[in-house]
Write a protein that holds these residues in place. Structure first.
Motif, PDB file in Angstrom:
ATOM      1  N   ILE A 222     -31.772  -7.814 -19.230  1.00  0.00           N
ATOM      2  CA  ILE A 222     -33.023  -7.568 -18.512  1.00  0.00           C
ATOM      3  C   ILE A 222     -34.064  -7.025 -19.488  1.00  0.00           C
ATOM      4  CG2 ILE A 222     -31.900  -7.122 -16.286  1.00  0.00           C
ATOM      5  CD1 ILE A 222     -32.261  -4.119 -16.845  1.00  0.00           C
ATOM      6  N   PRO A 223     -35.364  -7.188 -19.178  1.00  0.00           N
ATOM      7  CA  PRO A 223     -36.399  -6.616 -20.050  1.00  0.00           C
ATOM      8  C   PRO A 223     -36.331  -5.083 -20.035  1.00  0.00           C
ATOM      9  CG  PRO A 223     -37.334  -8.253 -18.572  1.00  0.00           C
ATOM     10  CD  PRO A 223     -35.956  -7.976 -18.076  1.00  0.00           C
ATOM     11  N   GLU A 224     -36.549  -4.476 -21.173  1.00  0.00           N
ATOM     12  CA  GLU A 224     -36.572  -3.017 -21.275  1.00  0.00           C
ATOM     13  C   GLU A 224     -37.966  -2.526 -20.903  1.00  0.00           C
ATOM     14  OE1 GLU A 224     -37.264   0.585 -21.924  1.00  0.00           O
ATOM     15  OE2 GLU A 224     -37.928  -0.378 -23.789  1.00  0.00           O
ATOM     16  N   SER A 225     -38.079  -1.896 -19.753  1.00  0.00           N
ATOM     17  CA  SER A 225     -39.389  -1.449 -19.272  1.00  0.00           C
ATOM     18  C   SER A 225     -39.486   0.063 -19.145  1.00  0.00           C
ATOM     19  CB  SER A 225     -39.696  -2.084 -17.910  1.00  0.00           C
ATOM     20  OG  SER A 225     -38.741  -1.682 -16.938  1.00  0.00           O
ATOM     21  N   ASN A 226     -38.368   0.757 -19.184  1.00  0.00           N
ATOM     22  CA  ASN A 226     -38.413   2.199 -18.935  1.00  0.00           C
ATOM     23  C   ASN A 226     -39.138   2.988 -20.022  1.00  0.00           C
ATOM     24  OD1 ASN A 226     -37.206   2.129 -16.467  1.00  0.00           O
ATOM     25  ND2 ASN A 226     -35.215   2.896 -17.127  1.00  0.00           N
ATOM     26  N   SER A 227     -39.080   2.511 -21.268  1.00  0.00           N
ATOM     27  CA  SER A 227     -39.803   3.244 -22.311  1.00  0.00           C
ATOM     28  C   SER A 227     -41.302   3.170 -22.058  1.00  0.00           C
ATOM     29  CB  SER A 227     -39.464   2.685 -23.699  1.00  0.00           C
ATOM     30  OG  SER A 227     -39.887   1.343 -23.830  1.00  0.00           O
ATOM     31  N   LEU A 228     -41.765   2.007 -21.589  1.00  0.00           N
ATOM     32  CA  LEU A 228     -43.177   1.867 -21.230  1.00  0.00           C
ATOM     33  C   LEU A 228     -43.519   2.776 -20.049  1.00  0.00           C
ATOM     34  CD1 LEU A 228     -45.742   0.231 -21.943  1.00  0.00           C
ATOM     35  CD2 LEU A 228     -45.046  -1.406 -20.190  1.00  0.00           C
ATOM     36  N   LEU A 229     -42.613   2.830 -19.072  1.00  0.00           N
ATOM     37  CA  LEU A 229     -42.814   3.704 -17.913  1.00  0.00           C
ATOM     38  C   LEU A 229     -42.893   5.163 -18.336  1.00  0.00           C
ATOM     39  CD1 LEU A 229     -42.807   4.248 -14.818  1.00  0.00           C
ATOM     40  CD2 LEU A 229     -40.305   4.224 -14.937  1.00  0.00           C
ATOM     41  N   MET A 230     -41.929   5.619 -19.141  1.00  0.00           N
ATOM     42  CA  MET A 230     -41.905   7.022 -19.546  1.00  0.00           C
ATOM     43  C   MET A 230     -43.109   7.380 -20.411  1.00  0.00           C
ATOM     44  SD  MET A 230     -39.391   8.636 -18.187  1.00  0.00           S
ATOM     45  CE  MET A 230     -39.518   7.641 -16.690  1.00  0.00           C
ATOM     46  N   ARG A 231     -43.439   6.504 -21.340  1.00  0.00           N
ATOM     47  CA  ARG A 231     -44.593   6.766 -22.203  1.00  0.00           C
ATOM     48  C   ARG A 231     -45.873   6.846 -21.374  1.00  0.00           C
ATOM     49  NH1 ARG A 231     -44.952   2.931 -27.220  1.00  0.00           N
ATOM     50  NH2 ARG A 231     -45.269   1.420 -25.550  1.00  0.00           N
ATOM     51  N   GLY A 232     -45.986   5.975 -20.371  1.00  0.00           N
ATOM     52  CA  GLY A 232     -47.161   6.014 -19.502  1.00  0.00           C
ATOM     53  C   GLY A 232     -47.215   7.276 -18.659  1.00  0.00           C
ATOM     54  N   VAL A 299     -30.899  14.067  -3.363  1.00  0.00           N
ATOM     55  CA  VAL A 299     -32.203  13.416  -3.342  1.00  0.00           C
ATOM     56  C   VAL A 299     -32.001  11.910  -3.395  1.00  0.00           C
ATOM     57  CG1 VAL A 299     -32.467  13.448  -5.866  1.00  0.00           C
ATOM     58  CG2 VAL A 299     -34.504  13.407  -4.422  1.00  0.00           C
ATOM     59  N   ARG A 300     -32.911  11.193  -2.811  1.00  0.00           N
ATOM     60  CA  ARG A 300     -32.893   9.737  -2.876  1.00  0.00           C
ATOM     61  C   ARG A 300     -34.299   9.232  -3.168  1.00  0.00           C
ATOM     62  NH1 ARG A 300     -31.217   5.514   1.963  1.00  0.00           N
ATOM     63  NH2 ARG A 300     -31.382   3.622   0.688  1.00  0.00           N
ATOM     64  N   PRO A 301     -34.465   8.524  -4.288  1.00  0.00           N
ATOM     65  CA  PRO A 301     -33.493   8.142  -5.304  1.00  0.00           C
ATOM     66  C   PRO A 301     -33.386   9.209  -6.394  1.00  0.00           C
ATOM     67  CG  PRO A 301     -35.576   7.121  -5.804  1.00  0.00           C
ATOM     68  CD  PRO A 301     -35.793   7.921  -4.538  1.00  0.00           C
ATOM     69  N   GLY A 302     -32.431   9.009  -7.327  1.00  0.00           N
ATOM     70  CA  GLY A 302     -32.312   9.888  -8.481  1.00  0.00           C
ATOM     71  C   GLY A 302     -31.183  10.880  -8.394  1.00  0.00           C
ATOM     72  N   GLN A 303     -30.054  10.474  -7.825  1.00  0.00           N
ATOM     73  CA  GLN A 303     -28.966  11.425  -7.612  1.00  0.00           C
ATOM     74  C   GLN A 303     -28.357  11.966  -8.903  1.00  0.00           C
ATOM     75  OE1 GLN A 303     -25.213  10.054  -5.794  1.00  0.00           O
ATOM     76  NE2 GLN A 303     -25.517  11.670  -4.281  1.00  0.00           N
ATOM     77  N   ASN A 322     -32.418   3.245 -13.180  1.00  0.00           N
ATOM     78  CA  ASN A 322     -33.276   2.442 -12.319  1.00  0.00           C
ATOM     79  C   ASN A 322     -34.705   2.976 -12.395  1.00  0.00           C
ATOM     80  OD1 ASN A 322     -31.538   0.462 -11.195  1.00  0.00           O
ATOM     81  ND2 ASN A 322     -30.609   2.044  -9.898  1.00  0.00           N
ATOM     82  N   PRO A 323     -35.694   2.096 -12.546  1.00  0.00           N
ATOM     83  CA  PRO A 323     -37.058   2.565 -12.843  1.00  0.00           C
ATOM     84  C   PRO A 323     -37.639   3.539 -11.839  1.00  0.00           C
ATOM     85  CG  PRO A 323     -36.870   0.212 -13.250  1.00  0.00           C
ATOM     86  CD  PRO A 323     -35.592   0.625 -12.587  1.00  0.00           C
ATOM     87  N   VAL A 324     -37.497   3.265 -10.547  1.00  0.00           N
ATOM     88  CA  VAL A 324     -38.093   4.169  -9.571  1.00  0.00           C
ATOM     89  C   VAL A 324     -37.345   5.505  -9.563  1.00  0.00           C
ATOM     90  CG1 VAL A 324     -38.831   4.462  -7.187  1.00  0.00           C
ATOM     91  CG2 VAL A 324     -38.854   2.189  -8.203  1.00  0.00           C
ATOM     92  N   SER A 325     -36.030   5.457  -9.727  1.00  0.00           N
ATOM     93  CA  SER A 325     -35.257   6.697  -9.822  1.00  0.00           C
ATOM     94  C   SER A 325     -35.712   7.518 -11.019  1.00  0.00           C
ATOM     95  CB  SER A 325     -33.771   6.373  -9.964  1.00  0.00           C
ATOM     96  OG  SER A 325     -33.289   5.671  -8.840  1.00  0.00           O
ATOM     97  N   ALA A 326     -35.946   6.860 -12.139  1.00  0.00           N
ATOM     98  CA  ALA A 326     -36.410   7.551 -13.339  1.00  0.00           C
ATOM     99  C   ALA A 326     -37.791   8.161 -13.110  1.00  0.00           C
ATOM    100  CB  ALA A 326     -36.440   6.587 -14.516  1.00  0.00           C
ATOM    101  N   ALA A 327     -38.689   7.409 -12.471  1.00  0.00           N
ATOM    102  CA  ALA A 327     -40.045   7.909 -12.232  1.00  0.00           C
ATOM    103  C   ALA A 327     -40.034   9.093 -11.274  1.00  0.00           C
ATOM    104  CB  ALA A 327     -40.919   6.787 -11.685  1.00  0.00           C
ATOM    105  N   VAL A 328     -39.230   9.003 -10.213  1.00  0.00           N
ATOM    106  CA  VAL A 328     -39.121  10.109  -9.262  1.00  0.00           C
ATOM    107  C   VAL A 328     -38.578  11.356  -9.962  1.00  0.00           C
ATOM    108  CG1 VAL A 328     -37.813  10.941  -7.262  1.00  0.00           C
ATOM    109  CG2 VAL A 328     -38.947   8.705  -7.178  1.00  0.00           C
ATOM    110  N   SER A 329     -37.543  11.176 -10.778  1.00  0.00           N
ATOM    111  CA  SER A 329     -36.961  12.305 -11.506  1.00  0.00           C
ATOM    112  C   SER A 329     -37.971  12.921 -12.461  1.00  0.00           C
ATOM    113  CB  SER A 329     -35.724  11.840 -12.275  1.00  0.00           C
ATOM    114  OG  SER A 329     -34.767  11.281 -11.389  1.00  0.00           O
ATOM    115  N   PHE A 333     -38.992  16.857 -11.947  1.00  0.00           N
ATOM    116  CA  PHE A 333     -38.391  17.806 -12.876  1.00  0.00           C
ATOM    117  C   PHE A 333     -39.025  17.821 -14.270  1.00  0.00           C
ATOM    118  CE2 PHE A 333     -34.991  16.169 -10.010  1.00  0.00           C
ATOM    119  CZ  PHE A 333     -34.938  17.272  -9.181  1.00  0.00           C
ATOM    120  N   VAL A 334     -39.278  16.642 -14.843  1.00  0.00           N
ATOM    121  CA  VAL A 334     -39.777  16.600 -16.218  1.00  0.00           C
ATOM    122  C   VAL A 334     -41.218  17.086 -16.286  1.00  0.00           C
ATOM    123  CG1 VAL A 334     -40.127  15.189 -18.271  1.00  0.00           C
ATOM    124  CG2 VAL A 334     -38.211  14.691 -16.726  1.00  0.00           C
TER     125      VAL A 334
END
Length: 445
Positions: A222-232, A299-303, A322-329, A333-334
């Motif tokens: 799959i395409p790696e998109s989480n680094s773009l998400l986190m950087r954004g 919590v849902r999502p991001g257990q 998972n991207p939405v779980s990562a964004a919610v977390s 917290f971050v």
């Protein structure tokens, strides 16, 4: 047993320590956070000055002035902005004065130029002529001026120190240095400030299934998109010092990179590899770190989450893949941890109350953090929809609808792209019905 998001966040904020402050020039400080209170070095304004273009006068000299019976004053000259001239004014005398120019010590009011007739117009001083035909540049006077309106003491004068007195508080420790706040500090004579700067953050990408954006994909990739998400998300949080690294998905490589990054960065963010699986490499490596804990969140999502301080020094947040779980977390917290590191007075983003425009399935027993978009009316009406179909819209009500399917949140990255905030549905609520009032974190401008 699952831990509540509130308990986990409390542990994070109690464990994170603010970065060391340093003193820098105000010109370089926009985007940082004040580490001490800032107080005015001098009064603001520094001196009484004119709020308008006109004439600095003694108010008593204009008593009874009108268009029919103007007060006639002698003009001694002009005080411009920045001029040090402080002319003495005898009764019946005045000076032209420009906006921002210091008020002569003998003056106590300003007559706006619009309420005068000046001698620069040839016809204005004729017997019986009350108004110059052109109220533009010709309205000014060189020698004599007619004042056609009475003014009182203090009229159109900005008094010395009326905004701030010397020593007054201009900004507090924990306030961000916005453009407006920096401007206020500069005006108050503050040239340098003690601040905390943006933390140094590394985004570490692992995952054997991930391929660069645009690369050919084979089965299972799959395409790696989480680094773009986190950087954004870091950029949106005002974090400017960010590096992105990719690491092979094996224990020794991950261990080595965490040791290096932990010694050079204040915080590391990773996504994926935190579950209970036999190949969840991030969780396996972090089990060796005594000050990093792995938790199951109610919590849902991001257990699944891992967070804590690495032996090398830096903090780590290992988030779900998972991207939405990562964004919610990141949001829960971050982002608060980053603000705590910078010494912000508040770490939480403001919340608002919105009304559910449609029904959706909840998550009883867990906090549901559902990406939502805002609608114009009940039923999820968008701007331009037919109001006859939706019924009357209640003034002042903010409506929200799910941006993703409430049962398929964590991986619904397509719908997540339209999200403007997160609905926070408590564990005791369960399903949401149209018309329910919901607490929402607004993330979109």
């Amino acid at each position: 047993m699952a831990i509540t998001p509130e308990a986990h966040l409390a542990w994070v904020l109690a464990s994170v320590t603010p970065l060391q402050p340093r003193r820098i020039a105000l010109e370089q400080a926009i985007g940082t956070v004040l580490a001490e209170d800032a107080r005015a070095a001098h009064p603001l304004p520094l001196w009484a000055n004119s709020a308008m273009d006109g004439y600095a006068v003694r108010a008593t000299d204009t008593a009874g002035a009108s268009a029919e019976y103007p007060a006639r004053l002698t003009v001694l000259g002009e005080v411009a902005a920045g001029s040090p001239w402080d002319p003495p004014l005898a009764p019946g005398e005045c000076v032209r004065i420009m906006t921002g120019a210091p008020l002569p010590s003998d003056a106590d009011a300003v007559v706006r130029v619009e309420a005068t007739v000046g001698d620069r117009d040839a016809g204005s001083m004729r017997a019986g002529a009350m108004h110059a035909p052109d109220r533009g540049a010709l309205a000014w006077a060189d020698h004599g001026v007619r004042v056609t309106a009475e003014v009182t003491v203090g009229k159109d004068v900005r008094a010395r120190g009326e905004d701030l007195a010397a020593g007054d508080l201009v900004a507090r420790a924990g306030d961000p240095l916005t453009a407006a706040r920096a401007s206020a500090l500069a005006a108050a004579g503050i040239a340098d400030v003690l601040v905390r700067e943006s933390p140094r953050v590394a985004v570490l990408v692992t995952g054997a299934e991930l391929r660069p954006i645009g690369a050919p994909l084979s089965r299972g990739q799959i395409p790696e998109s989480n680094s773009l998400l986190m950087r954004g998300l870091l950029a949106e949080a005002g974090i400017t010092r960010v590096s992105v690294e990719r690491c092979p998905d094996d224990e020794s490589s991950v261990r080595e990179r965490l040791a290096d990054l932990g010694g050079t960065h204040d915080l590391i963010v990773t996504t994926g590899g935190v579950g209970p699986g036999t190949r969840d490499v991030m969780r396996i490596v972090l089990e060796e770190e005594p000050d990093v804990r792995a938790v199951r969140m109610a919590v849902r999502p991001g257990q699944p989450q891992c967070a804590g301080r690495l032996g090398a020094g830096g903090w780590i947040f290992a988030l779900p893949g998972n991207p939405v779980s990562a964004a919610v977390s990141f949001e829960l917290f971050v982002r608060p941890a980053l603000r705590a590191m910078q010494g912000y007075a508040t770490t939480a983003r403001p919340r608002l109350l919105a009304t559910a425009a449609v029904d959706w399935r909840g998550a009883a027993g867990r906090l549901q953090v559902l990406p939502v978009r805002f609608a114009d009316g009940p039923g999820g009406a968008e701007a331009g929809a037919d109001p006859e179909l939706d019924g009357p819209h209640e003034p002042g009500v903010i409506w929200c609808v799910p941006a993703v399917h409430s049962s398929r949140v964590s991986h619904s990255v397509g719908g997540f792209g339209a999200a403007e905030g997160y609905a926070l549905v408590g564990p005791e609520t369960g399903d949401v019905a149209a018309g329910d009032r919901i607490s929402v974190i607004r993330t979109a401008p």
